[in-house]
Design a protein around this motif. Sequence first.
Motif, PDB file in Angstrom:
ATOM      1  N   ARG A  15       0.705  -1.233  -0.037  1.00 25.10           N
ATOM      2  CA  ARG A  15      -0.261  -0.019  -0.136  1.00 25.10           C
ATOM      3  C   ARG A  15       0.863   1.188   0.049  1.00 25.10           C
ATOM      4  NH1 ARG A  15      -2.546  -2.844   4.408  1.00 25.10           N
ATOM      5  NH2 ARG A  15      -1.896  -1.053   5.803  1.00 25.10           N
ATOM      6  N   CYS A  16       2.131   1.202   0.130  1.00 27.63           N
ATOM      7  CA  CYS A  16       3.049   2.556   0.244  1.00 27.63           C
ATOM      8  C   CYS A  16       3.352   2.949  -0.917  1.00 27.63           C
ATOM      9  CB  CYS A  16       4.251   2.226   1.101  1.00 27.63           C
ATOM     10  SG  CYS A  16       5.673   1.300   0.098  1.00 27.63           S
ATOM     11  N   GLU A  17       3.601   4.224  -1.102  1.00 26.05           N
ATOM     12  CA  GLU A  17       3.950   4.831  -2.173  1.00 26.05           C
ATOM     13  C   GLU A  17       5.517   5.163  -2.429  1.00 26.05           C
ATOM     14  OE1 GLU A  17       2.011   8.743  -2.630  1.00 26.05           O
ATOM     15  OE2 GLU A  17       0.104   7.978  -2.223  1.00 26.05           O
ATOM     16  N   LEU A  18       6.068   5.092  -1.263  1.00 25.73           N
ATOM     17  CA  LEU A  18       7.600   5.289  -0.988  1.00 25.73           C
ATOM     18  C   LEU A  18       8.160   4.238   0.177  1.00 25.73           C
ATOM     19  CD1 LEU A  18      10.373   6.503  -1.620  1.00 25.73           C
ATOM     20  CD2 LEU A  18       9.960   8.256  -0.080  1.00 25.73           C
ATOM     21  N   MET A  19       9.060   3.297  -0.433  1.00 29.36           N
ATOM     22  CA  MET A  19       9.621   2.407   0.380  1.00 29.36           C
ATOM     23  C   MET A  19      11.112   2.777   0.733  1.00 29.36           C
ATOM     24  SD  MET A  19       9.927  -0.425   2.522  1.00 29.36           S
ATOM     25  CE  MET A  19       8.189  -0.999   2.009  1.00 29.36           C
ATOM     26  N   MET A  20      11.357   3.160   1.844  1.00 29.17           N
ATOM     27  CA  MET A  20      12.910   3.444   2.201  1.00 29.17           C
ATOM     28  C   MET A  20      13.628   2.379   3.012  1.00 29.17           C
ATOM     29  SD  MET A  20      12.433   7.467   3.491  1.00 29.17           S
ATOM     30  CE  MET A  20      14.106   7.711   3.021  1.00 29.17           C
ATOM     31  N   ALA A  21      14.747   1.816   2.256  1.00 31.99           N
ATOM     32  CA  ALA A  21      15.550   0.716   2.872  1.00 31.99           C
ATOM     33  C   ALA A  21      16.860   1.793   3.355  1.00 31.99           C
ATOM     34  CB  ALA A  21      15.728  -0.233   2.117  1.00 31.99           C
ATOM     35  N   ILE A  22      16.901   1.751   4.488  1.00 27.88           N
ATOM     36  CA  ILE A  22      17.998   2.542   4.906  1.00 27.88           C
ATOM     37  C   ILE A  22      19.087   1.785   6.337  1.00 27.88           C
ATOM     38  CG2 ILE A  22      18.828   4.568   6.677  1.00 27.88           C
ATOM     39  CD1 ILE A  22      16.132   5.881   5.884  1.00 27.88           C
ATOM     40  N   VAL A  39       8.034  -2.399  -4.523  1.00 29.39           N
ATOM     41  CA  VAL A  39       8.115  -1.942  -5.873  1.00 29.39           C
ATOM     42  C   VAL A  39       7.267  -2.703  -6.933  1.00 29.39           C
ATOM     43  CG1 VAL A  39       9.900  -2.269  -7.586  1.00 29.39           C
ATOM     44  CG2 VAL A  39      10.496  -1.489  -5.616  1.00 29.39           C
ATOM     45  N   ARG A  40       6.804  -4.062  -6.645  1.00 30.63           N
ATOM     46  CA  ARG A  40       5.939  -4.761  -7.568  1.00 30.63           C
ATOM     47  C   ARG A  40       4.584  -4.218  -7.366  1.00 30.63           C
ATOM     48  NH1 ARG A  40       8.390 -10.509  -5.604  1.00 30.63           N
ATOM     49  NH2 ARG A  40       9.801 -10.622  -7.287  1.00 30.63           N
ATOM     50  N   SER A  41       4.202  -3.428  -6.235  1.00 28.76           N
ATOM     51  CA  SER A  41       3.014  -2.471  -6.205  1.00 28.76           C
ATOM     52  C   SER A  41       2.873  -1.273  -6.567  1.00 28.76           C
ATOM     53  CB  SER A  41       2.728  -3.088  -4.746  1.00 28.76           C
ATOM     54  OG  SER A  41       2.525  -4.207  -4.263  1.00 28.76           O
ATOM     55  N   GLY A  42       3.976  -1.182  -7.329  1.00 26.38           N
ATOM     56  CA  GLY A  42       4.056   0.496  -7.661  1.00 26.38           C
ATOM     57  C   GLY A  42       4.760   1.569  -6.918  1.00 26.38           C
ATOM     58  N   ALA A  43       5.411   1.065  -5.947  1.00 30.43           N
ATOM     59  CA  ALA A  43       6.027   2.303  -5.028  1.00 30.43           C
ATOM     60  C   ALA A  43       7.371   2.222  -5.403  1.00 30.43           C
ATOM     61  CB  ALA A  43       6.325   1.735  -3.470  1.00 30.43           C
ATOM     62  N   LYS A  44       7.794   3.740  -5.211  1.00 31.87           N
ATOM     63  CA  LYS A  44       9.199   4.177  -5.406  1.00 31.87           C
ATOM     64  C   LYS A  44      10.036   3.371  -4.333  1.00 31.87           C
ATOM     65  CE  LYS A  44       8.285   7.169  -8.921  1.00 31.87           C
ATOM     66  NZ  LYS A  44       8.657   6.832 -10.185  1.00 31.87           N
ATOM     67  N   LEU A  45      11.475   3.123  -4.818  1.00 35.45           N
ATOM     68  CA  LEU A  45      12.279   2.548  -3.667  1.00 35.45           C
ATOM     69  C   LEU A  45      13.484   3.424  -3.560  1.00 35.45           C
ATOM     70  CD1 LEU A  45      13.130   0.261  -1.946  1.00 35.45           C
ATOM     71  CD2 LEU A  45      13.960  -0.769  -4.007  1.00 35.45           C
ATOM     72  N   TYR A  58      16.663  -1.952  -8.529  1.00 38.70           N
ATOM     73  CA  TYR A  58      15.355  -1.671  -8.580  1.00 38.70           C
ATOM     74  C   TYR A  58      15.136  -0.190  -7.928  1.00 38.70           C
ATOM     75  CZ  TYR A  58      14.408  -6.561  -9.155  1.00 38.70           C
ATOM     76  OH  TYR A  58      14.231  -7.664  -9.698  1.00 38.70           O
ATOM     77  N   ALA A  59      16.083   0.340  -7.366  1.00 35.83           N
ATOM     78  CA  ALA A  59      15.983   1.488  -6.647  1.00 35.83           C
ATOM     79  C   ALA A  59      15.827   2.751  -7.713  1.00 35.83           C
ATOM     80  CB  ALA A  59      17.335   1.776  -5.895  1.00 35.83           C
ATOM     81  N   ASP A  60      14.910   3.464  -7.206  1.00 35.74           N
ATOM     82  CA  ASP A  60      14.768   4.911  -7.775  1.00 35.74           C
ATOM     83  C   ASP A  60      15.675   6.020  -7.405  1.00 35.74           C
ATOM     84  OD1 ASP A  60      12.124   4.172  -9.600  1.00 35.74           O
ATOM     85  OD2 ASP A  60      11.450   3.651  -7.693  1.00 35.74           O
ATOM     86  N   PHE A  61      15.884   5.947  -6.218  1.00 33.42           N
ATOM     87  CA  PHE A  61      16.834   6.746  -5.421  1.00 33.42           C
ATOM     88  C   PHE A  61      18.002   5.752  -4.786  1.00 33.42           C
ATOM     89  CE2 PHE A  61      12.660   8.470  -5.402  1.00 33.42           C
ATOM     90  CZ  PHE A  61      12.584   9.549  -5.896  1.00 33.42           C
ATOM     91  N   LEU A  62      19.199   5.959  -4.879  1.00 34.01           N
ATOM     92  CA  LEU A  62      20.219   5.001  -4.509  1.00 34.01           C
ATOM     93  C   LEU A  62      21.511   5.928  -4.232  1.00 34.01           C
ATOM     94  CD1 LEU A  62      21.134   2.212  -3.927  1.00 34.01           C
ATOM     95  CD2 LEU A  62      22.113   2.302  -6.476  1.00 34.01           C
ATOM     96  N   ILE A  63      21.672   5.797  -2.687  1.00 37.67           N
ATOM     97  CA  ILE A  63      22.670   6.630  -2.216  1.00 37.67           C
ATOM     98  C   ILE A  63      23.355   5.563  -1.605  1.00 37.67           C
ATOM     99  CG2 ILE A  63      23.510   8.313  -0.717  1.00 37.67           C
ATOM    100  CD1 ILE A  63      20.800   9.699  -1.091  1.00 37.67           C
ATOM    101  N   HIS A  64      25.026   5.310  -1.826  1.00 29.76           N
ATOM    102  CA  HIS A  64      25.956   4.575  -1.292  1.00 29.76           C
ATOM    103  C   HIS A  64      27.019   5.602  -0.473  1.00 29.76           C
ATOM    104  CE1 HIS A  64      25.210   1.297  -4.511  1.00 29.76           C
ATOM    105  NE2 HIS A  64      24.735   0.861  -3.305  1.00 29.76           N
ATOM    106  N   GLU A  65      26.299   6.055   0.846  1.00 29.72           N
ATOM    107  CA  GLU A  65      27.292   6.934   1.798  1.00 29.72           C
ATOM    108  C   GLU A  65      26.952   6.232   3.022  1.00 29.72           C
ATOM    109  OE1 GLU A  65      27.216  11.012   1.074  1.00 29.72           O
ATOM    110  OE2 GLU A  65      26.404  10.696  -1.171  1.00 29.72           O
ATOM    111  N   LYS A  66      27.657   6.807   4.015  1.00 28.55           N
ATOM    112  CA  LYS A  66      27.177   6.787   5.318  1.00 28.55           C
ATOM    113  C   LYS A  66      25.975   7.323   5.742  1.00 28.55           C
ATOM    114  CE  LYS A  66      31.883   6.506   7.445  1.00 28.55           C
ATOM    115  NZ  LYS A  66      32.722   7.049   8.545  1.00 28.55           N
ATOM    116  N   ILE A  67      25.138   6.780   6.285  1.00 27.16           N
ATOM    117  CA  ILE A  67      23.689   7.259   6.492  1.00 27.16           C
ATOM    118  C   ILE A  67      23.754   8.425   7.347  1.00 27.16           C
ATOM    119  CG2 ILE A  67      21.633   6.439   7.889  1.00 27.16           C
ATOM    120  CD1 ILE A  67      22.610   3.505   7.236  1.00 27.16           C
ATOM    121  N   SER A  68      24.676   8.403   8.488  1.00 29.78           N
ATOM    122  CA  SER A  68      24.916   9.556   9.315  1.00 29.78           C
ATOM    123  C   SER A  68      25.153  10.951   8.521  1.00 29.78           C
ATOM    124  CB  SER A  68      25.847   9.393  10.258  1.00 29.78           C
ATOM    125  OG  SER A  68      27.264   9.305   9.527  1.00 29.78           O
ATOM    126  N   GLU A  69      25.872  10.776   7.229  1.00 29.09           N
ATOM    127  CA  GLU A  69      26.228  11.992   6.449  1.00 29.09           C
ATOM    128  C   GLU A  69      24.902  12.283   5.825  1.00 29.09           C
ATOM    129  OE1 GLU A  69      28.803  13.906   6.868  1.00 29.09           O
ATOM    130  OE2 GLU A  69      29.462  12.478   8.454  1.00 29.09           O
TER     131      GLU A  69
END
Length: 92
Positions: A15-22, A39-45, A58-69
């Motif tokens: 049901r979500c529109e945006l899934m964030m994996a942090i 993603v299969r249900s239409g959400a951005k990842l 599958y990611a629409d937004f992808l950041i490979h950095e330290k989470i704190s930064e």
Amino acid sequence: MRERETREAFERARRCELMMAIGSSLLVQPAASVPLEAVRSGAKLAIINLTETPLDGYADFLIHEKISEVMKRALTRVKESLAPQMHTDSHR
């Protein structure tokens, strides 16, 4: 994850529109499949993780950095965008 929590996570993912994996390697099942269900249900990842994950493709937004930064920069931008609004609201 316990069965009830797993079921609820997949239901919410559908049901979500945006899934964030942090900060997750997205390797441990069944939790690692929750973002893919979204993603299969239409959400951005959005994935924010220091290292690559199996779901990076599958990611629409992808950041490979330290989470704190990343979170420091995000919070700064949110504060900056709210500052004019907060200033205006204080004069009402």
